[in-house]
Write a protein that holds these residues in place. Structure first.
Motif, short mmCIF file in Angstrom:
data_model
loop_
_atom_site.label_atom_id
_atom_site.label_comp_id
_atom_site.label_asym_id
_atom_site.label_seq_id
_atom_site.Cartn_x
_atom_site.Cartn_y
_atom_site.Cartn_z
N ASN A 27 -3.94 -7.59 -10.60
CA ASN A 27 -4.46 -6.29 -10.18
C ASN A 27 -3.43 -5.51 -9.38
N ASP A 28 -2.65 -6.20 -8.56
CA ASP A 28 -1.58 -5.53 -7.80
C ASP A 28 -0.54 -4.90 -8.72
N MET A 29 -0.25 -5.57 -9.84
CA MET A 29 0.76 -5.06 -10.77
C MET A 29 0.33 -3.77 -11.45
N ARG B 240 6.12 -15.00 -23.24
CA ARG B 240 4.89 -15.36 -23.96
C ARG B 240 3.69 -14.83 -23.20
N HIS B 241 2.78 -14.21 -23.92
CA HIS B 241 1.56 -13.59 -23.39
C HIS B 241 1.85 -12.37 -22.53
N ARG B 242 3.02 -11.79 -22.71
CA ARG B 242 3.29 -10.44 -22.20
C ARG B 242 3.56 -9.60 -23.43
N LEU C 156 -11.61 -1.28 -13.69
CA LEU C 156 -11.96 -2.68 -13.97
C LEU C 156 -10.97 -3.57 -13.25
N LEU C 157 -11.44 -4.68 -12.74
CA LEU C 157 -10.54 -5.68 -12.17
C LEU C 157 -10.14 -6.66 -13.27
N ILE C 158 -8.95 -7.20 -13.15
CA ILE C 158 -8.49 -8.22 -14.09
C ILE C 158 -9.08 -9.55 -13.62
N PRO C 159 -9.92 -10.19 -14.42
CA PRO C 159 -10.49 -11.47 -14.01
C PRO C 159 -9.42 -12.56 -13.92
N TRP C 160 -9.68 -13.54 -13.09
CA TRP C 160 -8.70 -14.60 -12.86
C TRP C 160 -8.33 -15.31 -14.16
N HIS C 161 -9.31 -15.50 -15.06
CA HIS C 161 -9.01 -16.25 -16.30
C HIS C 161 -8.10 -15.44 -17.22
N HIS D 157 -2.02 -14.06 -19.06
CA HIS D 157 -0.87 -13.15 -19.20
C HIS D 157 -0.07 -12.93 -17.93
N GLY D 158 -0.59 -13.36 -16.79
CA GLY D 158 0.17 -13.23 -15.54
C GLY D 158 0.18 -11.84 -14.96
#
Length: 180
Positions: free
Chosen positions: A67-69, A155-157, A53-58, A63-64
């Motif tokens: 996909n590269d990470m 925050r959000h990690r 699955l790809l991480i959507p932009w939203h 969470h920052g």
């Protein structure tokens, strides 16, 4: 009070359609947060069939996590067994346990595993009991009410949110004079 406080970051809101991209957890032992007993990993997201699955932009905007990470991170089928071992049969805590627990149940079931903590506790519910006249109970608002701070970029990690959730859990139990 011995619990595992955990948090997930995901590609979206549906445990059936979306994937986990990060898991963070901390143990609270005898009512004290033990930062040496931690679990933290990025996860390469997959769907129910195991396809990438790809991480959507939203979601990335929240969470920052890009996909590269996660492109070289382990997948949930590699991560979940070790996370379940970390939890063992202990009780778990999350801020909005319905969300995080739902993802755990769905992913465990897909992999033929069992998500069976001895209990699930929710800091949103505890916040509602401690602050019944307040309308907002999200983690940022709760942290402000309790005088807690997120680590820079936390925050959000998963791990940053877990640190604050664990502190909030301990404080809320003290405020409510609850024994876990």
């Amino acid at each position: 009070m011995n619990v595992v406080v955990f948090d997930l970051e995901t590609t979206g809101l549906s445990p059936e359609r979306d994937g986990i991209v990060e898991i963070g957890a901390l143990r609270v032992v005898d009512g004290r947060i033990d930062e040496t007993l931690r679990y933290e990993t990025l996860v390469r997201p997959t769907n129910a069939a195991g396809d990438p699955l790809l991480i959507p932009w939203h979601a990335e905007r929240v969470h920052g996590i890009s996909n590269d990470m996660v492109c070289r991170a382990p997948t949930i089928d590699q991560v979940l067994p070790e996370f379940l071992d970390f939890v063992g049969g202990d009780a778990v805590v999350a801020h909005n346990i319905g969300f995080d627990g739902g993802f755990m149940r769905a992913n465990a079931a897909r992999l033929g595993l069992t998500w069976k903590p001895s209990a699930e506790h929710c800091t949103v519910q505890l916040s509602r009991r401690a602050f019944p006249k307040e309308r907002a109970h999200n983690l940022t608002v709760l942290a402000d009410r309790l005088g807690l701070n997120f680590a820079p970029g936390g925050r959000h990690r998963s791990f940053g949110d877990v640190q604050v959730t664990a502190q909030a859990y301990v404080r809320l139990l003290e405020m409510l004079q609850v024994r876990a």
